[in-house]
Motif scaffolding. Sequence first.
Motif, PDB file in Angstrom:
ATOM      1  N   ALA A  22       0.823  -1.154   0.036  1.00  0.00           N
ATOM      2  CA  ALA A  22       0.041  -0.117  -0.079  1.00  0.00           C
ATOM      3  C   ALA A  22       0.807   1.563  -0.191  1.00  0.00           C
ATOM      4  O   ALA A  22       0.416   2.314  -0.697  1.00  0.00           O
ATOM      5  N   GLY A  23       2.000   1.226   0.561  1.00  0.00           N
ATOM      6  CA  GLY A  23       3.005   2.401   0.377  1.00  0.00           C
ATOM      7  C   GLY A  23       2.965   2.993  -0.892  1.00  0.00           C
ATOM      8  O   GLY A  23       3.132   4.251  -0.916  1.00  0.00           O
ATOM      9  N   PHE A 198       9.600   3.992   3.422  1.00  0.00           N
ATOM     10  CA  PHE A 198       8.746   2.994   3.828  1.00  0.00           C
ATOM     11  C   PHE A 198       8.155   2.232   2.497  1.00  0.00           C
ATOM     12  O   PHE A 198       7.919   1.027   2.556  1.00  0.00           O
ATOM     13  N   SER A 199       8.346   2.987   1.385  1.00  0.00           N
ATOM     14  CA  SER A 199       7.431   2.283   0.190  1.00  0.00           C
ATOM     15  C   SER A 199       8.633   1.413  -0.577  1.00  0.00           C
ATOM     16  O   SER A 199       8.239   0.602  -1.125  1.00  0.00           O
ATOM     17  N   PHE A 200       9.881   1.471  -0.206  1.00  0.00           N
ATOM     18  CA  PHE A 200      10.890   0.711  -0.498  1.00  0.00           C
ATOM     19  C   PHE A 200      11.227  -0.347   0.333  1.00  0.00           C
ATOM     20  O   PHE A 200      12.176  -1.281   0.129  1.00  0.00           O
ATOM     21  N   ASN A 201      10.827  -0.387   1.482  1.00  0.00           N
ATOM     22  CA  ASN A 201      11.116  -1.098   2.668  1.00  0.00           C
ATOM     23  C   ASN A 201      10.747  -2.534   2.827  1.00  0.00           C
ATOM     24  O   ASN A 201       9.558  -2.964   2.395  1.00  0.00           O
ATOM     25  N   PHE A 289      -7.422  -4.097  -2.569  1.00  0.00           N
ATOM     26  CA  PHE A 289      -6.471  -5.136  -2.362  1.00  0.00           C
ATOM     27  C   PHE A 289      -5.051  -5.144  -2.049  1.00  0.00           C
ATOM     28  O   PHE A 289      -4.475  -5.769  -1.428  1.00  0.00           O
ATOM     29  N   ALA A 290      -4.674  -4.066  -2.339  1.00  0.00           N
ATOM     30  CA  ALA A 290      -3.289  -3.720  -1.834  1.00  0.00           C
ATOM     31  C   ALA A 290      -3.168  -3.105  -0.534  1.00  0.00           C
ATOM     32  O   ALA A 290      -2.364  -3.865  -0.011  1.00  0.00           O
ATOM     33  N   ILE A 291      -4.019  -2.400   0.012  1.00  0.00           N
ATOM     34  CA  ILE A 291      -3.979  -2.309   1.240  1.00  0.00           C
ATOM     35  C   ILE A 291      -4.209  -3.454   2.178  1.00  0.00           C
ATOM     36  O   ILE A 291      -3.745  -3.653   3.088  1.00  0.00           O
ATOM     37  N   LEU A 292      -5.138  -4.348   1.719  1.00  0.00           N
ATOM     38  CA  LEU A 292      -5.521  -5.588   2.665  1.00  0.00           C
ATOM     39  C   LEU A 292      -4.362  -6.434   2.475  1.00  0.00           C
ATOM     40  O   LEU A 292      -3.836  -6.997   3.522  1.00  0.00           O
ATOM     41  N   THR A 293      -3.657  -6.831   1.295  1.00  0.00           N
ATOM     42  CA  THR A 293      -2.407  -7.817   1.446  1.00  0.00           C
ATOM     43  C   THR A 293      -1.439  -7.114   2.295  1.00  0.00           C
ATOM     44  O   THR A 293      -0.763  -7.869   3.124  1.00  0.00           O
ATOM     45  N   SER A 294      -1.121  -5.602   2.133  1.00  0.00           N
ATOM     46  CA  SER A 294      -0.159  -4.970   2.933  1.00  0.00           C
ATOM     47  C   SER A 294      -0.385  -5.246   4.611  1.00  0.00           C
ATOM     48  O   SER A 294       0.232  -5.387   5.338  1.00  0.00           O
TER      49      SER A 294
END
Length: 411
Positions: A22-23, A198-201, A289-294
């Motif tokens: 989600a980042g 955060f987005s690349f972590n 789904f991106a938020i959910l899986t993350s």
Amino acid sequence: MKKWSEFDNRWMFSLFGTAVGAGILFLPIRAGTGGFWPIILMCILIFPMTYLSHLFLSYFVGSTKGGDITDAVNKYFGKEVGIVITFLYFFAIYPICLAYGVGITNTISSFMVNQLGLAEPNRLILAIVLITIMMAVMFTNETLVTKVCEWLVYPLCLILFLFSLYLIPHWKLEVLGEVPSAKEFITTIWLTLPVLVFSFNHSPAISTFSLNTYNEYKENSDAKRKQILFNNATLLLVFVMFFVFSCVLCLDSNEFGLARDANIPILSYFANKFDGNIISYGAPAVAFFAILTSFFGHYFGAREGLNGLIKKVSGKAVSKNNAFTTIFMYVTMIIVAFYNPSILGFIEDLGGPIIAVILFLMPVYAIYKIPELRVYKNGAACYFVAIMGIITITSVVYKILPAIMSLFTTH
């Protein structure tokens, strides 16, 4: 060194999937507020930041020759410091769980209002329903949940890449002529660093990655980690920053400000902006789904961190789904989702800076402090990672400085 293998390929994509969640849906909103040109420097900085920081962390964990990050911390720093690092680990992940609770509530609310044409739902009831469903999934087969999340990552990544291509006809190339002042340029990059980090972590997967590469390659494991992490960082750079570039070339800084004020993922903003069923209905679904899986991955980490703190403080064994941890996570997520604070604020003020401590500063400190780790010392690379970590952390100080100064100002 052995040739590139199926093992290497699997781990490269596993690390890639850990980072891309989600980042990426919020990074364009933060990065885009300064226009196109600061993103060029972000691209130059983020590759060595991502590659070197995760490489040093893998060296730190891998030096235990089969242990995880907890074993490494206890071995080199002792129990007391282990408690502090566990505390930081928890607070690097927990705020992101809260942010995802807000994000999924806003995504569904925006979809119901803008795409389905329904009245705005009661926020508290919607938050309770969505977070109850997410938490209920946690009590099903955990292995199955993890597998499903892994399966979903790759089609999600493909869809996001195709979305980046879809936006090309909507690019506004006049944005290239908007050059910010030097102060705006530097400030944009500085304040975006926590969201970039955060987005690349993918540090949550480094322990397992280090253990697996040691078991697979033994004395060649360090070289293999270096190779896999380099290729993974390259893949992340191309994929994530192409998505960011494509978004930034479609919107102006005012529109990114509107997306931030609405507190919704960039895909939900595009769904509201563009007509057509593909974007209007597809973009919110991908964001959901991106938020959910993350969220699932971060919930496992936050639960592990809180349980670890309880165990270290009480000295007693803690079950994986102990009541206090579950109730604490459930109640606080609902409360925060109801009050709807800034998602980017969570990432910028808590998640990104604390991740920088664990990912950028701790491994470099260990490499210089612990004699047996000094074999990994690389002056220029270590200094770069440490300096970028410090700059990332200081962005929080910059943001709260006006509030601190106001306390000493008499009116």
